[in-house]
Write a protein that holds these residues in place. Structure first.
Motif, mmCIF file in Angstrom:
data_model
loop_
_atom_site.group_PDB
_atom_site.id
_atom_site.type_symbol
_atom_site.label_atom_id
_atom_site.label_comp_id
_atom_site.label_asym_id
_atom_site.label_seq_id
_atom_site.Cartn_x
_atom_site.Cartn_y
_atom_site.Cartn_z
ATOM 1 N N HIS A 1 0.844 -1.187 0.000
ATOM 2 C CA HIS A 1 0.000 0.000 0.000
ATOM 3 C C HIS A 1 0.889 1.251 0.000
ATOM 4 O O HIS A 1 1.693 1.448 0.908
ATOM 5 C CB HIS A 1 -0.878 -0.022 1.253
ATOM 6 C CG HIS A 1 -1.991 0.979 1.229
ATOM 7 N ND1 HIS A 1 -1.784 2.303 0.951
ATOM 8 C CD2 HIS A 1 -3.321 0.830 1.457
ATOM 9 C CE1 HIS A 1 -2.930 2.949 1.017
ATOM 10 N NE2 HIS A 1 -3.886 2.064 1.316
ATOM 11 N N PRO A 2 0.783 2.121 -1.008
ATOM 12 C CA PRO A 2 1.640 3.319 -1.081
ATOM 13 C C PRO A 2 1.601 4.178 0.178
ATOM 14 O O PRO A 2 2.642 4.677 0.628
ATOM 15 C CB PRO A 2 1.084 4.072 -2.292
ATOM 16 C CG PRO A 2 0.501 3.007 -3.156
ATOM 17 C CD PRO A 2 -0.080 2.005 -2.204
ATOM 18 N N ASP A 3 0.405 4.362 0.772
ATOM 19 C CA ASP A 3 0.312 5.186 1.978
ATOM 20 C C ASP A 3 1.070 4.554 3.142
ATOM 21 O O ASP A 3 1.715 5.249 3.936
ATOM 22 C CB ASP A 3 -1.154 5.397 2.363
ATOM 23 C CG ASP A 3 -1.890 6.286 1.372
ATOM 24 O OD1 ASP A 3 -1.200 6.990 0.604
ATOM 25 O OD2 ASP A 3 -3.135 6.267 1.360
ATOM 26 N N GLU A 4 0.992 3.219 3.251
ATOM 27 C CA GLU A 4 1.715 2.531 4.321
ATOM 28 C C GLU A 4 3.222 2.627 4.107
ATOM 29 O O GLU A 4 3.993 2.777 5.067
ATOM 30 C CB GLU A 4 1.274 1.068 4.383
ATOM 31 C CG GLU A 4 -0.163 0.871 4.842
ATOM 32 C CD GLU A 4 -0.570 -0.595 4.833
ATOM 33 O OE1 GLU A 4 0.204 -1.423 4.282
ATOM 34 O OE2 GLU A 4 -1.646 -0.913 5.362
ATOM 35 N N ILE A 5 3.645 2.520 2.857
ATOM 36 C CA ILE A 5 5.069 2.640 2.553
ATOM 37 C C ILE A 5 5.571 4.029 2.923
ATOM 38 O O ILE A 5 6.637 4.180 3.542
ATOM 39 C CB ILE A 5 5.329 2.346 1.064
ATOM 40 C CG1 ILE A 5 4.986 0.891 0.737
ATOM 41 C CG2 ILE A 5 6.794 2.632 0.709
ATOM 42 C CD1 ILE A 5 5.058 0.558 -0.746
ATOM 43 N N LEU A 6 4.813 5.062 2.562
ATOM 44 C CA LEU A 6 5.214 6.430 2.879
ATOM 45 C C LEU A 6 5.277 6.654 4.386
ATOM 46 O O LEU A 6 6.202 7.299 4.889
ATOM 47 C CB LEU A 6 4.253 7.424 2.234
ATOM 48 C CG LEU A 6 4.416 7.659 0.736
ATOM 49 C CD1 LEU A 6 3.347 8.619 0.236
ATOM 50 C CD2 LEU A 6 5.805 8.192 0.410
ATOM 51 N N ALA A 7 4.298 6.112 5.124
ATOM 52 C CA ALA A 7 4.287 6.272 6.582
ATOM 53 C C ALA A 7 5.509 5.601 7.199
ATOM 54 O O ALA A 7 6.163 6.166 8.088
ATOM 55 C CB ALA A 7 3.002 5.685 7.164
ATOM 56 N N LEU A 8 5.816 4.400 6.735
ATOM 57 C CA LEU A 8 6.995 3.702 7.240
ATOM 58 C C LEU A 8 8.263 4.476 6.923
ATOM 59 O O LEU A 8 9.136 4.648 7.780
ATOM 60 C CB LEU A 8 7.083 2.305 6.619
ATOM 61 C CG LEU A 8 8.384 1.556 6.912
ATOM 62 C CD1 LEU A 8 8.448 1.139 8.376
ATOM 63 C CD2 LEU A 8 8.543 0.348 6.007
ATOM 64 N N CYS A 9 8.377 4.952 5.684
ATOM 65 C CA CYS A 9 9.582 5.676 5.275
ATOM 66 C C CYS A 9 9.777 6.941 6.096
ATOM 67 O O CYS A 9 10.912 7.301 6.446
ATOM 68 C CB CYS A 9 9.514 6.012 3.792
ATOM 69 S SG CYS A 9 9.717 4.578 2.708
ATOM 70 N N SER A 10 8.691 7.621 6.430
ATOM 71 C CA SER A 10 8.791 8.818 7.266
ATOM 72 C C SER A 10 9.327 8.455 8.649
ATOM 73 O O SER A 10 10.157 9.174 9.219
ATOM 74 C CB SER A 10 7.414 9.481 7.395
ATOM 75 O OG SER A 10 6.971 9.954 6.138
ATOM 76 N N THR A 11 8.869 7.311 9.174
ATOM 77 C CA THR A 11 9.351 6.848 10.471
ATOM 78 C C THR A 11 10.832 6.508 10.422
ATOM 79 O O THR A 11 11.611 6.905 11.307
ATOM 80 C CB THR A 11 8.549 5.613 10.930
ATOM 81 O OG1 THR A 11 7.181 5.960 11.068
ATOM 82 C CG2 THR A 11 9.084 5.071 12.249
ATOM 83 N N LEU A 12 11.248 5.774 9.383
ATOM 84 C CA LEU A 12 12.645 5.361 9.268
ATOM 85 C C LEU A 12 13.559 6.547 9.013
ATOM 86 O O LEU A 12 14.706 6.579 9.483
ATOM 87 C CB LEU A 12 12.798 4.334 8.141
ATOM 88 C CG LEU A 12 12.015 3.021 8.295
ATOM 89 C CD1 LEU A 12 12.320 2.085 7.139
ATOM 90 C CD2 LEU A 12 12.318 2.355 9.634
ATOM 91 N N ASP A 13 13.052 7.532 8.283
ATOM 92 C CA ASP A 13 13.846 8.737 8.022
ATOM 93 C C ASP A 13 14.040 9.536 9.300
ATOM 94 O O ASP A 13 15.111 10.080 9.549
ATOM 95 C CB ASP A 13 13.149 9.580 6.955
ATOM 96 C CG ASP A 13 13.932 10.847 6.623
ATOM 97 O OD1 ASP A 13 15.180 10.794 6.611
ATOM 98 O OD2 ASP A 13 13.294 11.891 6.372
ATOM 99 N N ALA A 14 13.007 9.577 10.128
ATOM 100 C CA ALA A 14 13.067 10.359 11.362
ATOM 101 C C ALA A 14 13.799 9.635 12.485
ATOM 102 O O ALA A 14 14.265 10.269 13.440
ATOM 103 C CB ALA A 14 11.652 10.718 11.825
ATOM 104 N N SER A 15 13.900 8.292 12.392
ATOM 105 C CA SER A 15 14.500 7.514 13.479
ATOM 106 C C SER A 15 15.556 6.542 12.957
ATOM 107 O O SER A 15 15.236 5.399 12.611
ATOM 108 C CB SER A 15 13.413 6.733 14.235
ATOM 109 O OG SER A 15 13.993 5.917 15.242
ATOM 110 N N PRO A 16 16.800 6.968 12.910
ATOM 111 C CA PRO A 16 17.878 6.060 12.495
ATOM 112 C C PRO A 16 17.947 4.810 13.377
ATOM 113 O O PRO A 16 18.346 3.743 12.913
ATOM 114 C CB PRO A 16 19.145 6.911 12.641
ATOM 115 C CG PRO A 16 18.659 8.322 12.471
ATOM 116 C CD PRO A 16 17.293 8.337 13.115
ATOM 117 N N ARG A 17 17.536 4.944 14.652
ATOM 118 C CA ARG A 17 17.566 3.787 15.550
ATOM 119 C C ARG A 17 16.625 2.698 15.052
ATOM 120 O O ARG A 17 16.997 1.525 14.975
ATOM 121 C CB ARG A 17 17.172 4.212 16.971
ATOM 122 C CG ARG A 17 17.175 3.050 17.977
ATOM 123 C CD ARG A 17 16.687 3.505 19.339
ATOM 124 N NE ARG A 17 15.284 3.908 19.304
ATOM 125 C CZ ARG A 17 14.271 3.054 19.377
ATOM 126 N NH1 ARG A 17 14.496 1.738 19.444
ATOM 127 N NH2 ARG A 17 13.024 3.491 19.364
#
Length: 290
Positions: free
Chosen positions: A47-63
């Motif tokens: 799902h594109p929206d789910e991918i974008l949400a995940l990517c925003s999380t990973l971009d904001a949290s290197p941990r």
């Protein structure tokens, strides 16, 4: 009483869904640590929206991004995807990818420094990805499957891979070295994409290769420990296909390890040529298991 770390892991493993695991993240710090590893270790999203949400999380949290070990990125239209929410309608998802979608994915990938398994399948999306999303990544993969066009960014990425053992590529563009005097009917000896050469030392541990063009095998197999090869004849006319077959078997013989599995597709099947192919394989491998 504080549970053992193993007990926390068992509880997380018995969680019924990813949403249940997410709830466990809010129970305690220990649960959060164990549950986050379970949530982010292996990711498969369409799902594109789910991918974008995940990517925003990973971009904001290197941990959190550092917890990702395996990631499949396969944005698809509703008719091609298995969306879990039965209330979703075709109008919601049969649409163009949001602007900047792949740029957002690229930023997230830069943080996944411990990624080892990556699949990118974008041909079903409204906008296909290119290997430029890998340009600033630092991870070293063991398995990489993609449907990118063969270009400088893809070749450059492959040149940086030192631990790769399994590769699937959809596209390949072979070129004869302009300085070579070899006949145009001979197998090209130097392959490059525009300005970037595929280094002879790249992917030195590669054992499994799947490519839709036999020419890709010509470029990648030599001097690498390829033991499993899956490819396809690109020629239709028998004489040209026979030349392609001979070149392919010559290429296979240049692998630094014996080939144990060989799968060759042929879109223009011909029984007599199929028997010729089997005869060629027998003459090359004799009684081996290939």
């Amino acid at each position: 009483m504080e549970l053992t770390l193993e007990a926390y892991r068992i509880i997380v493993n018995y969680a019924g869904s990813r949403s249940d695991i997410a709830v466990l993240c809010r129970v305690s710090k220990t649960f959060r640590r164990v549950a986050e590893r379970a949530l982010y270790n292996t990711i498969y999203l369409q799902h594109p929206d789910e991918i974008l949400a995940l990517c925003s999380t990973l971009d904001a949290s290197p941990r959190l991004a550092s917890l990702v070990d395996a990631w499949t990125i396969a944005p698809a239209r509703l008719g091609d995807a298995d969306y879990s929410d039965e209330g979703d309608s075709e109008e919601d998802y049969d649409q163009e990818l949001p602007e900047g979608f792949w740029e957002t994915v690229a930023k997230a990938l830069q943080n996944t420094t411990k990624l080892r398994f990556l699949n990118v399948h974008s041909q079903g999306a409204s906008t296909s990805a290119s290997a430029s999303i890998l340009r600033d990544t630092t991870f070293s993969l063991r398995r990489f499957h993609c449907d990118f066009d063969w270009d400088d960014d893809l070749v450059g990425f492959l040149n940086r891979q030192t631990e790769l053992v399994d590769l699937y590529i959809l596209d390949f563009k072979p070129y004869l070295d302009p300085g070579s005097t070899a006949s145009t009917t001979s197998a090209p000896t130097t392959f490059y994409s525009t300005s970037t050469n595929l280094h002879a030392t790249a992917m030195s541990h590669l054992t499994t290769l799947e490519c839709t063009f036999a020419e890709a095998a010509d470029a990648i197999v030599p001097h690498r420990p390829i033991t499993h090869l899956k490819t396809c004849f690109s020629k239709v006319e028998i004489a040209a296909k026979r030349e392609e077959m001979n070149r392919l078997f010559s290429t296979i013989s240049s692998s630094s390890k014996p080939v144990r599995s060989l799968d060759i597709a042929d879109s223009s099947y011909n029984e007599s040529f199929a028997m010729e192919l089997l005869g060629k394989a027998k003459s090359v491998y004799g009684s081996t298991d290939c």
